[in-house]
Design an enzyme around this catalytic site. Structure first.
Site, PDB file in Angstrom:
ATOM      1  N   GLY A  53      -4.157  13.337 -14.499  1.00 33.95           N
ATOM      2  CA  GLY A  53      -3.019  14.179 -14.153  1.00 33.95           C
ATOM      3  C   GLY A  53      -1.708  13.472 -14.413  1.00 33.95           C
ATOM      4  O   GLY A  53      -1.659  12.253 -14.606  1.00 33.95           O
TER       5      GLY A  53
ATOM      6  N   ASP B 169     -11.124   3.031  -2.535  1.00 34.90           N
ATOM      7  CA  ASP B 169     -11.396   1.861  -1.698  1.00 34.90           C
ATOM      8  C   ASP B 169     -12.861   1.477  -1.884  1.00 34.90           C
ATOM      9  O   ASP B 169     -13.749   2.311  -1.720  1.00 34.90           O
ATOM     10  CB  ASP B 169     -11.191   2.195  -0.212  1.00 34.90           C
TER      11      ASP B 169
ATOM     12  N   ASP C 110       0.847  -1.202   0.000  1.00 33.83           N
ATOM     13  CA  ASP C 110       0.000   0.000   0.000  1.00 33.83           C
ATOM     14  C   ASP C 110       0.884   1.255   0.000  1.00 33.83           C
ATOM     15  O   ASP C 110       2.127   1.159  -0.024  1.00 33.83           O
ATOM     16  CB  ASP C 110      -0.919  -0.059   1.230  1.00 33.83           C
TER      17      ASP C 110
HETATM   18  C1  GLA Z   1      -5.964   1.397   2.222  1.00 32.67           C
HETATM   19  C2  GLA Z   1      -6.197   0.412   1.097  1.00 32.67           C
HETATM   20  C3  GLA Z   1      -7.209  -0.631   1.536  1.00 32.67           C
HETATM   21  C4  GLA Z   1      -6.691  -1.336   2.776  1.00 32.67           C
HETATM   22  C5  GLA Z   1      -6.418  -0.319   3.867  1.00 32.67           C
HETATM   23  C6  GLA Z   1      -5.742  -0.950   5.058  1.00 32.67           C
HETATM   24  O1  GLA Z   1      -7.104   2.151   2.495  1.00 32.67           O
HETATM   25  O2  GLA Z   1      -6.642   1.072  -0.048  1.00 32.67           O
HETATM   26  O3  GLA Z   1      -7.406  -1.572   0.506  1.00 32.67           O
HETATM   27  O4  GLA Z   1      -5.539  -2.045   2.453  1.00 32.67           O
HETATM   28  O5  GLA Z   1      -5.568   0.716   3.391  1.00 32.67           O
HETATM   29  O6  GLA Z   1      -5.429  -0.022   6.038  1.00 32.67           O
END
Ligand code: GLA
Length: 730
Positions: A227, A249, A177
């Site tokens: 962008g 998300d 991430d």
């Molecule tokens: C971000 C990611 C999610 C998840 C959370 C975990 O928001 O986009 O998919 O992995 O972090 O904290």
């Protein structure tokens, strides 16, 4: 994190094919369609690590569990067991992936990540072994920045050490991430340049371990979806990873599915997908309760069409048989897993619908007709639009959900309820002796809703796209309670191939209850195809917004609760509410007159704990009066404004913008409002709290035409805006 989506779509406008009528009325073509002439391209660069030649499938806990108490070792061992016992592994669901919250906030004195031993008492090697013992693969989560999104130890500065750790645990998949980005380490470099540096280093660290690990890079999700940073990242992600989250998300509601789908169709994104590297539209919400069965099927269909990873994120033991059949439909999975690796793209759009096409290995094409809108419609496209030869040779359409196989001469269509999809696998050069492809359509004269009590024409048609007559068609209307029609059944003449037959009924709708109501009228056309019985159906969604007699009859939310029983109250979506006792102390008892800015309002005369306000839903309310202002008492639990439409007795309208400050936590004069009722505490689900902070109700108004008489008011259509009282002010 903040992610915004700016979706722009540019499509060339081309004419839509209209079916010939053969002496009967012509079919209504899908209104104002735009089509894209550009076929999707495929990223044929080799997989950088030789892995993931088809999109990964399996499980990730985040969407269904986040860091709740069920997020522990048992969730993953049980999920592994269930994947096997449900046979999902045989379909390709092979990865069992742990998301955030598996590790502690700090590393140990040697700089090693420390597992949260409360959640994972046997540690990661043990869990990896367990998952492997089931024939499955083991995935884990980290973050390329200083911390994970939940604030645990990030991987920045430790990429090799962590990669070696994963390898020693038997990890097969890393989602990396990108919260808490280390931008300060790289002065003068852009966000995408920094991302490239850290993701390249992390990727190399994985390769250095010698253990094959799929690599999921989240960087573009933080610059989605336009962008220079976003565009730049797309040019290198595939060289270092197997998939990347590109957008928002996912959350457990229809707007989220639509948003991620839209982001997935950002122009220019699809061409980066191909064997070994995929655009990741995020997890499936199937089973989590926020989507209807139709919407669950649609998410599965769209994700497969977009060649997205298919990662379930729910308690698999609670999937209903219908949900299980959605996720384990081998024909839909095969579209996702097709070896050509093209990402399906939008080739035609119109009002409330899209058509997507995905070329498949061997020359078939997967076509999705998607009704994005809130009313049923029949969607039609052509062979040429979806990239098939338009030479008039027969096509075989296989509906991958119903399994029905039909032969079409080119037109491709389906009658779709709101939010529904049909996915056809289309095989060129088919046997024309298959059942005929025929699709029903139902519509009012001008698409407008029926006026209750007034007979109006409703047209039902059947388009025969096949090679043989649709014989002895009989059209039957299935009327909602209280509706009438003349007649209710009509017999038509045989419908020749390439033609459309139409039946018109006079339909009288009954008076719907006040509020926004969708009433569904279904038409069934029974016919014979070379003697064999067949049917086609289509729905008409009749949407009405009938005024409530007054504001109180439109109340749809409980914002005020008793301090001894706060449970019914939910003003802010988190179960917090105004205290009835605190409001009464400030002059707002049930039925009291509250005066603010020269306007006198009647405070909701609702029993405490019953509906006492309208949470914006766009409904209409009867509100007679003359004056210069329409005044409101309200508050909001977001930071938004929305339109109020005033309809006068002469039928004319004016619009105004209404906003209230947040009930507790923003400037009390935002949007031109003024505090009207000031209370010193609120209720939480467990009782009164936050003494000392004001929880207010505000006065605000919109101008109206003093020369006219108000008849009705259309309230804001934004659930964050709550209205307790309304009056016409001189
Ligand atoms: C971000 C990611 C999610 C998840 C959370 C975990 O928001 O986009 O998919 O992995 O972090 O904290």
């Amino acid at each position: 994190m903040s992610r915004t989506s700016h979706i722009r779509r540019l499509f060339a406008v081309v004419a839509t094919a209209v079916l010939t009528a053969g002496g009967l009325a012509a079919a209504t073509p899908s209104a104002t369609a735009t089509t894209s002439a550009i076929p999707p391209s495929i990223n044929t660069a080799p997989s950088y690590n030789g892995l993931s030649l088809t999109p990964p499938m399996g499980f990730n806990d985040w969407a269904g569990f986040e860091c709740n108490s069920q997020m522990n070792e048992t969730l993953f061992t049980k999920t592994a067991d269930q994947i096997v016992s449900l046979g999902l592994d045989k379909l390709g669901y092979n990865y069992v992936n742990i998301d955030d919250c598996w590790m502690q906030k700090y590393r140990d004195s040697n700089g090693n990540l420390q597992v949260d031993a409360t959640r994972f008492p046997h540690g990661m090697k043990w869990l990896g072994d367990y998952i492997h013992s089931k024939g499955l693969k083991f995935g884990i989560y980290e973050d390329a920045g200083y911390y994970t999104c939940q604030g645990a130890a990030g991987s920045y500065g430790h990429f090799q050490q962590d990669a070696d750790q994963y390898a020693s645990w038997g990890v097969d998949y890393l989602k990396l991430d990108y919260c808490y980005q280390p931008l300060d380490q790289f002065p003068g470099k852009s966000q995408s340049e920094v991302a490239q540096i850290v993701y390249t280093e992390a990727s190399q660290a994985l390769l250095n371990t010698g253990r094959p690990m799929l690599f999921s890079e989240s960087a573009p999700a933080y610059v989605c979806c336009s962008g220079p940073d976003f565009q730049n990242e797309l040019t290198w992600l595939y060289q270092h990873g197997n998939l990347w989250r590109f957008g928002s998300d996912i959350y457990n509601a229809w707007p989220s599915v639509l948003e991620n789908y839209s982001e997935g169709n950002t122009p220019g994104l699809a061409k980066w997908a191909g064997p070994g590297h995929w655009n990741d539209a995020d997890m499936l919400e199937i089973g989590n309760g926020g989507l209807s069965l139709t919407e669950e099927q649609t998410q599965m269909t769209l994700w497969a069409e977009m060649a997205s990873p298919i990662l379930l994120s729910t308690d698999l033991s609670k999937l209903t048989p219908a949900e299980l059949s959605i996720v384990s439909n081998p024909d839909v999975v095969a579209i996702d897993q097709d070896s050509l690796g093209a990402q399906g793209t939008i080739v035609q759009s119109g009002t409330g619908y899209d058509v997507l096409a995905k070329p498949l290995a061997g020359g078939d094409v997967s076509v999705v007709l998607f009704n994005k809108g809130d009313t049923a419609q029949t969607v039609t496209t052509t062979a040429a639009t979806v990239g098939l030869p338009a030479d008039g040779a027969p096509f075989q359409l296989t509906d991958l959900v119903t399994k029905a196989k039909t032969a079409s001469a080119g037109p491709i269509s389906a009658a779709l309820p709101p939010h529904a999809t049909t996915i056809y696998r289309i095989h060129p050069r088919a046997d024309k002796h298959l059942p005929i492809a025929a699709t029903a359509t139902i519509s009012t004269a001008d698409g407008a809703p029926l006026t209750p009590g007034t007979p109006a024409p409703v047209t039902v048609s059947l388009s025969n796209n096949g090679y043989f007559d649709a014989q002895q068609p009989t059209v039957t209307l299935h009327l909602p309670p209280g509706w009438t029609a003349t007649p209710t059944t009509l017999n038509l003449k045989n419908i020749a191939p390439g033609t459309t037959a139409t039946a018109t009924f006079q339909v009288t709708a009954s008076t719907p209850p006040p509020g926004k109501v969708t009433t569904t009228l279904t038409a069934t056309i029974a016919y014979r195809d070379r003697g064999a019985p067949a049917t086609a159906t289509a729905d008409l969604s009749n949407v009405t917004n009938t005024p409530f007699p007054n504001l109180a009859s439109a109340f749809n939310n409980v914002a005020i609760s008793n301090e001894s029983d706060p449970a019914p109250g939910n003003f802010d979506g988190d179960g917090d509410s105004y205290s009835a006792q605190a409001l009464a102390a400030a002059g707002a008892a049930p039925g009291a007159t509250v005066t603010a800015n020269g306007a006198a309002f009647t405070w909701p005369n609702s029993a405490i704990g019953t509906p006492d306000n309208v949470a914006g839903s766009g409904v209409m309310v009867t509100q007679p009066g003359h004056g210069s202002k329409l005044a409101f008492l309200g508050a909001e639990a977001g930071f938004t404004t929305d339109t109020v439409t005033v309809t006068y007795t002469d039928g004319t309208t004016t619009d105004g913008t209404l906003g209230f400050p947040n009930w507790c936590c923003a400037s009390p004069t935002s949007y031109g409002a003024t505090p009207a009722v000031i209370t010193d505490h609120r209720n939480t689900p467990s009782g009164p709290a936050n003494f000392g902070i004001h929880y207010d109700v505000f006065y605000n108004s919109i101008p109206i035409d003093p020369a006219k008489s108000v008849a009705t008011v259309t309230l804001p259509n934004d659930a964050a805006i709550h209205i307790f009282a309304m009056t016409v002010q001189p």
